[in-house]
Design a protein around this motif. Structure first.
Motif, mmCIF file in Angstrom:
data_model
loop_
_atom_site.group_PDB
_atom_site.id
_atom_site.type_symbol
_atom_site.label_atom_id
_atom_site.label_comp_id
_atom_site.label_asym_id
_atom_site.label_seq_id
_atom_site.Cartn_x
_atom_site.Cartn_y
_atom_site.Cartn_z
ATOM 1 N N TYR A 22 -66.850 -30.671 -14.694
ATOM 2 C CA TYR A 22 -65.759 -30.898 -15.634
ATOM 3 C C TYR A 22 -65.964 -29.910 -16.783
ATOM 4 N N TYR A 23 -65.731 -28.652 -16.466
ATOM 5 C CA TYR A 23 -66.083 -27.571 -17.372
ATOM 6 C C TYR A 23 -65.234 -27.558 -18.637
ATOM 7 N N LEU A 24 -63.981 -27.910 -18.534
ATOM 8 C CA LEU A 24 -63.139 -27.953 -19.733
ATOM 9 C C LEU A 24 -63.690 -28.969 -20.730
ATOM 10 N N GLU A 25 -64.041 -30.144 -20.237
ATOM 11 C CA GLU A 25 -64.594 -31.179 -21.115
ATOM 12 C C GLU A 25 -65.915 -30.711 -21.725
ATOM 13 N N SER A 26 -66.738 -30.106 -20.917
ATOM 14 C CA SER A 26 -68.023 -29.612 -21.403
ATOM 15 C C SER A 26 -67.825 -28.573 -22.510
ATOM 16 N N CYS A 27 -66.887 -27.655 -22.314
ATOM 17 C CA CYS A 27 -66.597 -26.629 -23.331
ATOM 18 C C CYS A 27 -66.080 -27.270 -24.616
ATOM 19 N N TRP A 28 -65.220 -28.257 -24.472
ATOM 20 C CA TRP A 28 -64.637 -28.919 -25.632
ATOM 21 C C TRP A 28 -65.736 -29.587 -26.464
ATOM 22 N N ILE A 29 -66.635 -30.296 -25.799
ATOM 23 C CA ILE A 29 -67.712 -30.985 -26.508
ATOM 24 C C ILE A 29 -68.692 -29.980 -27.102
ATOM 25 N N ALA A 30 -69.018 -28.923 -26.359
ATOM 26 C CA ALA A 30 -69.924 -27.895 -26.884
ATOM 27 C C ALA A 30 -69.360 -27.307 -28.168
ATOM 28 N N TYR A 31 -68.070 -27.040 -28.185
ATOM 29 C CA TYR A 31 -67.415 -26.501 -29.384
ATOM 30 C C TYR A 31 -67.612 -27.462 -30.557
ATOM 31 N N GLY A 32 -67.399 -28.743 -30.311
ATOM 32 C CA GLY A 32 -67.561 -29.741 -31.364
ATOM 33 C C GLY A 32 -68.989 -29.820 -31.872
ATOM 34 N N ILE A 33 -69.960 -29.771 -30.967
ATOM 35 C CA ILE A 33 -71.368 -29.829 -31.367
ATOM 36 C C ILE A 33 -71.739 -28.590 -32.168
ATOM 37 N N ILE A 34 -71.308 -27.434 -31.700
ATOM 38 C CA ILE A 34 -71.626 -26.195 -32.415
ATOM 39 C C ILE A 34 -71.029 -26.224 -33.816
ATOM 40 N N GLU A 35 -69.779 -26.639 -33.932
ATOM 41 C CA GLU A 35 -69.163 -26.690 -35.261
ATOM 42 C C GLU A 35 -69.891 -27.695 -36.153
ATOM 43 N N ASP A 36 -70.302 -28.815 -35.599
ATOM 44 C CA ASP A 36 -71.053 -29.797 -36.375
ATOM 45 C C ASP A 36 -72.367 -29.205 -36.884
ATOM 46 N N ARG A 37 -73.031 -28.410 -36.078
ATOM 47 C CA ARG A 37 -74.293 -27.793 -36.502
ATOM 48 C C ARG A 37 -74.056 -26.724 -37.571
ATOM 49 N N LEU A 38 -72.928 -26.012 -37.491
ATOM 50 C CA LEU A 38 -72.568 -25.069 -38.559
ATOM 51 C C LEU A 38 -72.328 -25.841 -39.853
#
Length: 146
Positions: A22-38
């Motif tokens: 489920y690559y779209l979902e994985s990308c969406w969550i990764a984006y959210g995690i990365i932004e949270d870490r920024l």
């Protein structure tokens, strides 16, 4: 639910989504995690980081701010959240955003899967890398205050 528990749940879901294709979902969550870490980097770099974040929308503004405003004066940030990593995140973000905007324009779902497979793998790796680096940076930032 605590912030830590939510983060752990999101991280597990991101990895599970990637492993289940489920690559779209994985990308969406990764984006959210990365932004949270920024966000966390900015929050810990400034006494009034939370107020500063209220004026910022979007990952690009946060990346630019970290590169231009924090790195020159914050040696702990330079050592942990490298500009090279920020550049990789920026490149990944741009490719992910381009695909999200063009997703209905590709020839087939197989093409979507092919493109998102590599983005998903890279996004998970980047999310893990920046999470580890920001964890170290937060510790250093706390030690400066104490």
């Amino acid at each position: 639910m605590s912030k830590t528990k939510l983060y752990e749940d999101l991280h597990d879901r991101m990895t599970q989504a990637k492993n289940s294709q489920y690559y779209l979902e994985s990308c969406w969550i990764a984006y959210g995690i990365i932004e949270d870490r920024l966000n966390s980097t900015i929050r810990h770099a400034y006494d009034r980081g939370e107020e500063l974040l209220e004026t910022m929308r979007g990952m690009q503004r946060k990346i630019d701010h970290i590169k231009d405003k924090i790195h020159p004066n914050d040696h702990d940030c330079v050592k942990t959240v490298h500009k090279y990593l920020l550049g990789e995140i920026e490149d990944w973000k741009d490719r992910r955003n381009d695909l999200m905007h063009d997703i209905a324009e590709v020839a087939s779902f197989e093409e979507v899967q092919s493109k998102t497979r590599s983005l998903s793998r890279e996004g998970v790796d980047l999310a893990d890398d920046i999470a580890n680096r920001v964890r170290k940076y937060k510790g250093k930032a706390r030690n400066r205050i104490n």
